[in-house]
Structures are given as structure tokens and as C-alpha cells.
Design a protein around this motif. Sequence first.
Motif, PDB file in Angstrom:
ATOM      1  N   ASN A  69       0.824  -1.204   0.000  1.00 46.29           N
ATOM      2  CA  ASN A  69       0.000   0.000   0.000  1.00 46.29           C
ATOM      3  C   ASN A  69       0.863   1.262   0.000  1.00 46.29           C
ATOM      4  O   ASN A  69       0.576   2.230  -0.710  1.00 46.29           O
ATOM      5  CB  ASN A  69      -0.916  -0.002   1.219  1.00 46.29           C
ATOM      6  CG  ASN A  69      -1.864   1.189   1.229  1.00 46.29           C
ATOM      7  OD1 ASN A  69      -2.852   1.211   0.522  1.00 46.29           O
ATOM      8  ND2 ASN A  69      -1.537   2.187   2.039  1.00 46.29           N
ATOM      9  N   ALA A  70       1.935   1.252   0.805  1.00 46.28           N
ATOM     10  CA  ALA A  70       2.795   2.435   0.900  1.00 46.28           C
ATOM     11  C   ALA A  70       3.437   2.765  -0.441  1.00 46.28           C
ATOM     12  O   ALA A  70       3.571   3.937  -0.808  1.00 46.28           O
ATOM     13  CB  ALA A  70       3.873   2.209   1.958  1.00 46.28           C
ATOM     14  N   VAL A  71       3.827   1.733  -1.185  1.00 46.24           N
ATOM     15  CA  VAL A  71       4.454   1.963  -2.485  1.00 46.24           C
ATOM     16  C   VAL A  71       3.403   2.284  -3.544  1.00 46.24           C
ATOM     17  O   VAL A  71       3.563   3.211  -4.343  1.00 46.24           O
ATOM     18  CB  VAL A  71       5.279   0.735  -2.915  1.00 46.24           C
ATOM     19  CG1 VAL A  71       5.913   0.971  -4.279  1.00 46.24           C
ATOM     20  CG2 VAL A  71       6.354   0.429  -1.881  1.00 46.24           C
ATOM     21  N   ALA A  72       2.309   1.527  -3.546  1.00 41.79           N
ATOM     22  CA  ALA A  72       1.292   1.682  -4.587  1.00 41.79           C
ATOM     23  C   ALA A  72       0.663   3.064  -4.569  1.00 41.79           C
ATOM     24  O   ALA A  72       0.368   3.641  -5.624  1.00 41.79           O
ATOM     25  CB  ALA A  72       0.213   0.615  -4.423  1.00 41.79           C
ATOM     26  N   GLN A  73       0.457   3.621  -3.378  1.00 43.71           N
ATOM     27  CA  GLN A  73      -0.173   4.937  -3.312  1.00 43.71           C
ATOM     28  C   GLN A  73       0.701   5.991  -3.975  1.00 43.71           C
ATOM     29  O   GLN A  73       0.211   6.881  -4.669  1.00 43.71           O
ATOM     30  CB  GLN A  73      -0.441   5.320  -1.861  1.00 43.71           C
ATOM     31  CG  GLN A  73      -1.413   6.477  -1.718  1.00 43.71           C
ATOM     32  CD  GLN A  73      -2.768   6.177  -2.335  1.00 43.71           C
ATOM     33  OE1 GLN A  73      -3.470   5.282  -1.895  1.00 43.71           O
ATOM     34  NE2 GLN A  73      -3.125   6.923  -3.374  1.00 43.71           N
ATOM     35  N   GLY A  74       2.014   5.879  -3.773  1.00 41.61           N
ATOM     36  CA  GLY A  74       2.919   6.800  -4.447  1.00 41.61           C
ATOM     37  C   GLY A  74       2.897   6.617  -5.954  1.00 41.61           C
ATOM     38  O   GLY A  74       2.955   7.586  -6.714  1.00 41.61           O
ATOM     39  N   VAL A  75       2.798   5.369  -6.394  1.00 44.76           N
ATOM     40  CA  VAL A  75       2.749   5.090  -7.834  1.00 44.76           C
ATOM     41  C   VAL A  75       1.500   5.714  -8.453  1.00 44.76           C
ATOM     42  O   VAL A  75       1.552   6.328  -9.522  1.00 44.76           O
ATOM     43  CB  VAL A  75       2.782   3.572  -8.088  1.00 44.76           C
ATOM     44  CG1 VAL A  75       2.512   3.259  -9.555  1.00 44.76           C
ATOM     45  CG2 VAL A  75       4.132   3.001  -7.666  1.00 44.76           C
TER      46      VAL A  75
END
Length: 516
Positions: free
Chosen positions: A469-475
Motif C-alpha cells: 500500500n505504501a508503495v502503490a499509493q505513491g505510484v
Amino acid sequence: MRANAVIVAAALAAGVFATPAAADVLPDRAQAVGYLETGGPGVARAAEAALLGSPADLQTFLATGRQQARDDDDRVLVTQVLSTGGPVAKRAAQQALGGTIEDVRAFLATGLAQARVADDRIAVGQAMSTGGPVVNERAQKALDGTPADVRAFLETGLQQARDTDDRITTDQALAAGGPEVQAAAQTALDGTPADVRYFLSVWRQVAADGDAELAAVQGQLDGAKAGAAAHHPLIVRLAGERARKLASDARTANTTRLATQQSAAQHDAQVARGAAADAEQQAKDAAARAAQAKTDNDKLLADAADPALTVPNGRRASVYLLRNGGTAVKNAARAALSGSDDDVVTFVRSGLAVAQESDDRAAVAAIAADTTARPGLRQAARDALAGPYAGVAALLRTGDYPGRDTDDRVEVNQIMATGGPATKSAAQQALDGTVADVRAFLATGRYVARTHDLRIRVAQSLSEGPEVNAVAQGVLDGPDSYLQPYLDGELGKARARDAFTAAHVAKVNGLLAQLP
């Protein structure tokens, strides 16, 4: 005074001060065309103005204007160093700009290269001050070598040396760390240099904290068991409370870490998205300017049918075509721009058409030879080359050939078969529509739909785990260029980190379950 007047009158009568004939201007025009093609922005603008002006304008440009424009271009180049150069180059550039034009020329001729060599050596020294043993060894070797060795080290060798040092540091963590650190270090070493860097910058500490948590909880568990064996319920209760608080604090710390990482990633992604949007708008603006320039040039050529406008419009059109035409058109435009008025008239009335046909036939020949092109299109190209020019021009203008619509529909079906839901929907709509709808899908719609599909897949991963989630939201907050790399690589790594964390929490919960 009277004698001078008589001399001047005689000279005028003899034509000494008359405008040079076209044949006399040709070498000067050819020279100015060379500056138009090879000079800096200021020189090119001045050359264009001279070529479109009078013979006197041309003479003035060659005598003084070219050098003045070049001096301006040189100052622009030196000014650019102030924003792009290293500290030594910036100081030298500022000194040059504060001096004479000879100082500017000397800086560009030799001073800039010398300053860059000095800046490179400073950069290598800075790398040595923070680098590991491999960086220091290779940096010293570069400094002992030539300026080319120093530049090569900065361009590729420095990162390679850092990667080697990082692996050494990770190997040391593998040898000295606890079980969690060892597992994380081995995973990093089995991956890419980026994985190793992530381990050292973030995950090594996460794993070390995990080892510390397990040891602390184990210590409380041992104390609770000892208290139970000694029949000290207070010790048992306090040890249990401390163990559970250790675990709770660790979960909170991890949540805080991920929130901080996600916030930073989203900020960086939003900045990148803004930069991408700016670049896209600049590209659109440039395309619009190019289209308008072509429209303006087409009008110049159309108006050149008026004999009074043939030469001036032809020269202006030649400048545009010299910059934007194909090989044959550029050659013809160069000859017209370098030549006499008669040469320009010939170019406008026949030479341009001949050159354009040559370029168009070369373009169609390239299609015929392209083994990746559709067979039907290649055959159409061969047929066009065997016929009159009208067929060549039509193929380039429309792209139509016998069987194209069938080929288009086959390609849309192939895209639909492998695409995601947005692609399938857009493809089906195109197939249910007109020929224009099919062509629009192949030209642009397929890419828009694919981007939608990628965003859907990224959004679907949001619920998988905290790391994901932490990475995907930035993507999702970033530009479209972030989507595919995330799905191809970053998602799998984030999943692995979530699995690592889940396994760690299971170990902690297993210890907590043993509390008496």
C-alpha cells in the motif's frame, strides 16, 4: 571638394559603387547559408535575416554581424555554465563574463575544459571522503590517471564501486546480524544493486529492530516462565504486560515508518507527475508551433505563384525547408537559398516538386523494405514505387492500401485478446463502430486504455498489505511512467517485505501465546 565630387561621379558612372550582380553575391550567400546551418541560435537568426534581406544586409552580416551574433551566442553558452557547471567552472565563467569578449572566447576555447577537469577531481575527492574501501581505491587510481580516467570513474566507475562496497557491507551484516537481519541481507544479495541499497538504507534497520523485538519478548517470556515456576503471579503479570507492550510498540513504530515513507513517496510522485505534465504540454506546444510553421510555409509557397512574390516567398520557404525537409528537399532549398533570384524561381516552380518526389519515393522505399511492416502495406509500397508519383504521395498521405481495414480489425482483435478490461471495452467499441473508430483506437485509444488498465491493476494491489500500500499509493500519485515498473518489479518486492513482516509478527505472536 570639387575634385572629389568629380571622382565620385565618375565612379558612379563606371558602376564602381553599384549593387553587385547576382553572380558576385553567390559565394557570400553560400557562406551565409553555412552559418545558418551550423551557427548558434543568434548566428542562425542573423544569417537568416541577411539571406532574406538585401545584398548590403548580407555584406554587413559577413563583415561584422556574424561575429557580433557569435559573441552573443558565446556569452549565452558561458551563462549556461553558471547554472550547470561545478564550482570551479562557475567561478571561471563569472570571471569571463565580467571581462572582455576575448576572455569569453578564451574560456570557451580552453578555460571551460580546464575548469571541468578541476571540478571532476573535486567530485572524486568528495566521493572518497564518504566512500567505502573499493570507492577509495578506484577513486585514487582515477586521480593518478588522466582526466579521461577521472571522467570515466564519475560516469560509471563510481556507481560500480559503490555497488561493490554496498555488497561488502551487506555481507558483513549477513555475518554479524541476527536471524531477521541475516534473512533480509541474503534476500538483498540475491537481488539487484537497488535491492542492496534499499536493504542498507531502510530494511537493515527494520530487520535489526525485529531481532531486538524478538530478543526482548523472549526475555520477558523467560522471566514470566521463571516467575510462574517460583509462584510469583505479579512477576508473571508484569512480564506479560511488558512483552505485549513491546510487540504493540513495535507494530506502532512500523506503521509510523510506513506512513512516513508513503508520504515522502507521494510527495516525490506528485512532483514527478507535475514535471511530466509540463513536459507533455511543452511537447504539445512545440507540435502546435511546428504545425503552424508548416501551414505558414505552405501559404508562402502558394502565394509565390504571384511573380512579385516568387523570389521573396521562395527564399523564406527555403529557410523553412532547409530546416525541416527531407534530404533532397534540403539540398534543393540550400541551393536555392545560396543562389540567384533565377535559382529561387526555378526552385519554386519545379525544383521543390522534383525534390519532394525524390524524398517521398525514398520514404515509400523504406516502407517496402521494412520487414516489420504489414505484408499488404509493403506490397502497396512496391506497387506505388512502380507507378506515377500520385500513388506514392497518396500512400504517404493516407496510409491506405487494399486490405488495410481487415488488417486493422485483426490487430484490434489481437489487442483485445491480451488486454485488460479497459482495453477490451475500448477495442470492442471500436470494432462496433466505423473505420475511423478502428483507426483512432489503433492510433491513440489503445494507449489510453492500456494506461487505465495499468492504473486499475495498481489500485487493486492497495489492499494486499501495508508495504504494498505504501508503495502503490505513491505510484498512483505519480506519472503514467511509474505504473509498469511497479507492476513488473516493485510490487513483487513490496509483497516480499509484507511476507517478511507477517512472518516476523507470527514469531512474536507465537512467543506471546506461550506467556503463562
